[in-house]
Scaffold this motif. Structure first.
Motif, PDB file in Angstrom:
ATOM      1  N   CYS A 173       0.841  -1.202   0.000  1.00 38.37           N
ATOM      2  CA  CYS A 173       0.000   0.000   0.000  1.00 38.37           C
ATOM      3  C   CYS A 173       0.874   1.249   0.000  1.00 38.37           C
ATOM      4  O   CYS A 173       0.506   2.278  -0.565  1.00 38.37           O
ATOM      5  CB  CYS A 173      -0.910   0.022   1.224  1.00 38.37           C
ATOM      6  N   LEU A 174       2.031   1.158   0.660  1.00 38.51           N
ATOM      7  CA  LEU A 174       2.964   2.279   0.734  1.00 38.51           C
ATOM      8  C   LEU A 174       3.789   2.390  -0.540  1.00 38.51           C
ATOM      9  O   LEU A 174       3.953   3.475  -1.106  1.00 38.51           O
ATOM     10  CB  LEU A 174       3.881   2.109   1.953  1.00 38.51           C
ATOM     11  N   TYR A 175       4.326   1.261  -0.985  1.00 39.59           N
ATOM     12  CA  TYR A 175       5.150   1.213  -2.195  1.00 39.59           C
ATOM     13  C   TYR A 175       4.579   0.157  -3.135  1.00 39.59           C
ATOM     14  O   TYR A 175       4.986  -1.008  -3.077  1.00 39.59           O
ATOM     15  CB  TYR A 175       6.599   0.868  -1.849  1.00 39.59           C
ATOM     16  N   PRO A 176       3.642   0.530  -4.006  1.00 38.59           N
ATOM     17  CA  PRO A 176       3.038  -0.454  -4.919  1.00 38.59           C
ATOM     18  C   PRO A 176       4.049  -1.120  -5.831  1.00 38.59           C
ATOM     19  O   PRO A 176       3.932  -2.302  -6.147  1.00 38.59           O
ATOM     20  CB  PRO A 176       2.033   0.385  -5.719  1.00 38.59           C
ATOM     21  N   LEU A 177       5.066  -0.358  -6.264  1.00 43.63           N
ATOM     22  CA  LEU A 177       6.083  -0.879  -7.177  1.00 43.63           C
ATOM     23  C   LEU A 177       7.458  -0.445  -6.703  1.00 43.63           C
ATOM     24  O   LEU A 177       7.645   0.676  -6.220  1.00 43.63           O
ATOM     25  CB  LEU A 177       5.854  -0.362  -8.603  1.00 43.63           C
ATOM     26  N   ALA A 178       8.429  -1.343  -6.862  1.00 44.45           N
ATOM     27  CA  ALA A 178       9.802  -0.994  -6.532  1.00 44.45           C
ATOM     28  C   ALA A 178      10.374  -0.078  -7.601  1.00 44.45           C
ATOM     29  O   ALA A 178      10.024  -0.182  -8.779  1.00 44.45           O
ATOM     30  CB  ALA A 178      10.654  -2.258  -6.423  1.00 44.45           C
ATOM     31  N   GLY A 179      11.255   0.825  -7.194  1.00 42.01           N
ATOM     32  CA  GLY A 179      11.897   1.698  -8.163  1.00 42.01           C
ATOM     33  C   GLY A 179      12.880   0.931  -9.037  1.00 42.01           C
ATOM     34  O   GLY A 179      13.376  -0.141  -8.664  1.00 42.01           O
ATOM     35  N   ASP A 180      13.159   1.465 -10.210  1.00 43.85           N
ATOM     36  CA  ASP A 180      14.112   0.814 -11.110  1.00 43.85           C
ATOM     37  C   ASP A 180      15.514   0.799 -10.526  1.00 43.85           C
ATOM     38  O   ASP A 180      16.255  -0.165 -10.680  1.00 43.85           O
ATOM     39  CB  ASP A 180      14.127   1.544 -12.469  1.00 43.85           C
ATOM     40  N   GLU A 181      15.885   1.885  -9.850  1.00 45.13           N
ATOM     41  CA  GLU A 181      17.194   1.968  -9.217  1.00 45.13           C
ATOM     42  C   GLU A 181      16.999   2.012  -7.706  1.00 45.13           C
ATOM     43  O   GLU A 181      16.347   2.908  -7.187  1.00 45.13           O
ATOM     44  CB  GLU A 181      17.944   3.223  -9.680  1.00 45.13           C
ATOM     45  N   GLN A 182      17.565   1.030  -7.029  1.00 48.04           N
ATOM     46  CA  GLN A 182      17.415   0.963  -5.588  1.00 48.04           C
ATOM     47  C   GLN A 182      18.626   1.615  -4.925  1.00 48.04           C
ATOM     48  O   GLN A 182      19.757   1.142  -5.038  1.00 48.04           O
ATOM     49  CB  GLN A 182      17.256  -0.498  -5.142  1.00 48.04           C
ATOM     50  N   VAL A 183      18.372   2.726  -4.229  1.00 51.76           N
ATOM     51  CA  VAL A 183      19.437   3.466  -3.573  1.00 51.76           C
ATOM     52  C   VAL A 183      19.870   2.706  -2.326  1.00 51.76           C
ATOM     53  O   VAL A 183      19.039   2.209  -1.565  1.00 51.76           O
ATOM     54  CB  VAL A 183      18.941   4.876  -3.186  1.00 51.76           C
ATOM     55  N   ASN A 184      21.176   2.597  -2.101  1.00 50.93           N
ATOM     56  CA  ASN A 184      21.662   1.926  -0.902  1.00 50.93           C
ATOM     57  C   ASN A 184      22.932   2.596  -0.408  1.00 50.93           C
ATOM     58  O   ASN A 184      23.482   3.500  -1.046  1.00 50.93           O
ATOM     59  CB  ASN A 184      21.889   0.429  -1.163  1.00 50.93           C
ATOM     60  N   CYS A 185      23.388   2.123   0.747  1.00 47.64           N
ATOM     61  CA  CYS A 185      24.545   2.758   1.385  1.00 47.64           C
ATOM     62  C   CYS A 185      25.816   2.579   0.571  1.00 47.64           C
ATOM     63  O   CYS A 185      26.725   3.413   0.627  1.00 47.64           O
ATOM     64  CB  CYS A 185      24.738   2.183   2.789  1.00 47.64           C
TER      65      CYS A 185
END
Length: 247
Positions: A173-185
């Motif tokens: 409900c919060l994030y229906p779809l994951a982004g194409d680029e996943q930001v990480n540390c």
């Protein structure tokens, strides 16, 4: 509880909101922590110290020197060990009276199906959408509450989900779809105390949900801006068209 337990957890027991009953709920509980990095470190440290009686730890990674800047359950001497091995040693250093079991693998659907029937609560300390969607669907199926945290660069966020409550939203409900680029540390960096702030708050929410004290962060996304020192709270409603929990 033994006499030793009464002394160890006395500062919890002194709290009228907790008392003996709340501490016993912690001792009887089974909590699964997925990810033993910057978020998972303070989560497992505080849950072990607080007397969560059964901890199950999942991580596939090995400790690297670049980890110890923020992943405070691992030290320089742990470089080269699996994070599970290092984390179990840290739990035993803090509180050898509790049960701890580790799984040196990625969290996948098979492992979640194996563990969740006996788990009271899941703590998401992972760093990618794919694992969170797996956790979300498995927790929906087994009606297991979970606490999700994330932090990168100078920002952090936390939210709790409880599928036992019919009106509560889920992660999709919060994030229906994951982004194409996943930001990480690894690509964006991270200021060390930011993960400590979010991870410590995750541990607090776990204790609140297990013991029933206070008001957990349900249906609200809380975000933290480290530069400004500001928290914001965003209301989240259940999405009737959600692919995971919608009708």
């Amino acid at each position: 509880m033994t006499d030793s337990d009464l002394l160890r957890y006395s500062r919890h027991i002194f709290l009228p909101e907790m008392d003996m009953e709340g501490q016993q709920k912690l001792l009887d509980s089974r909590v699964l922590i997925i990810g033993l990095g910057g978020l998972g470190s303070p989560v497992l440290q505080y849950l072990a110290a607080s007397g969560v009686g059964h901890l199950y730890l999942v991580d596939h990674d090995v400790v690297e020197l670049s980890n110890v800047q923020r992943q405070i359950c691992h030290g320089t001497k742990d470089v080269g060990k699996t994070k599970v091995e290092s984390a179990i040693e840290e739990v035993m250093r803090i509180n050898s009276t509790i049960f701890v079991e580790g799984f040196e693998q990625k969290a996948d659907a098979e492992l979640l199906q194996k563990l969740l029937p006996t788990i009271d609560l899941v703590v998401d300390c992972s760093d990618n959408f794919d694992i969170r969607y797996l956790i979300n669907d498995a927790c929906l199926e087994h009606k297991t509450p979970w606490v999700s945290g994330a932090a990168v660069a100078l920002q952090g966020q936390i939210i709790c989900f409880d599928p036992r409550l019919a009106d509560q939203p889920c992660y999709r409900c919060l994030y229906p779809l994951a982004g194409d680029e996943q930001v990480n540390c690894s690509t964006s960096g991270i200021l060390a105390p930011v993960v400590g702030i979010i991870g410590t708050l995750q541990a607090l929410e776990v204790i609140k949900i297990i013991t029933g004290i206070g008001k957990p962060i349900l249906g609200r996304l809380q975000t933290f801006d480290a530069l400004e020192g500001q928290w914001r709270s965003w209301g989240l409603n259940k999405d009737a068209g959600c692919l995971s929990c919608g009708k």
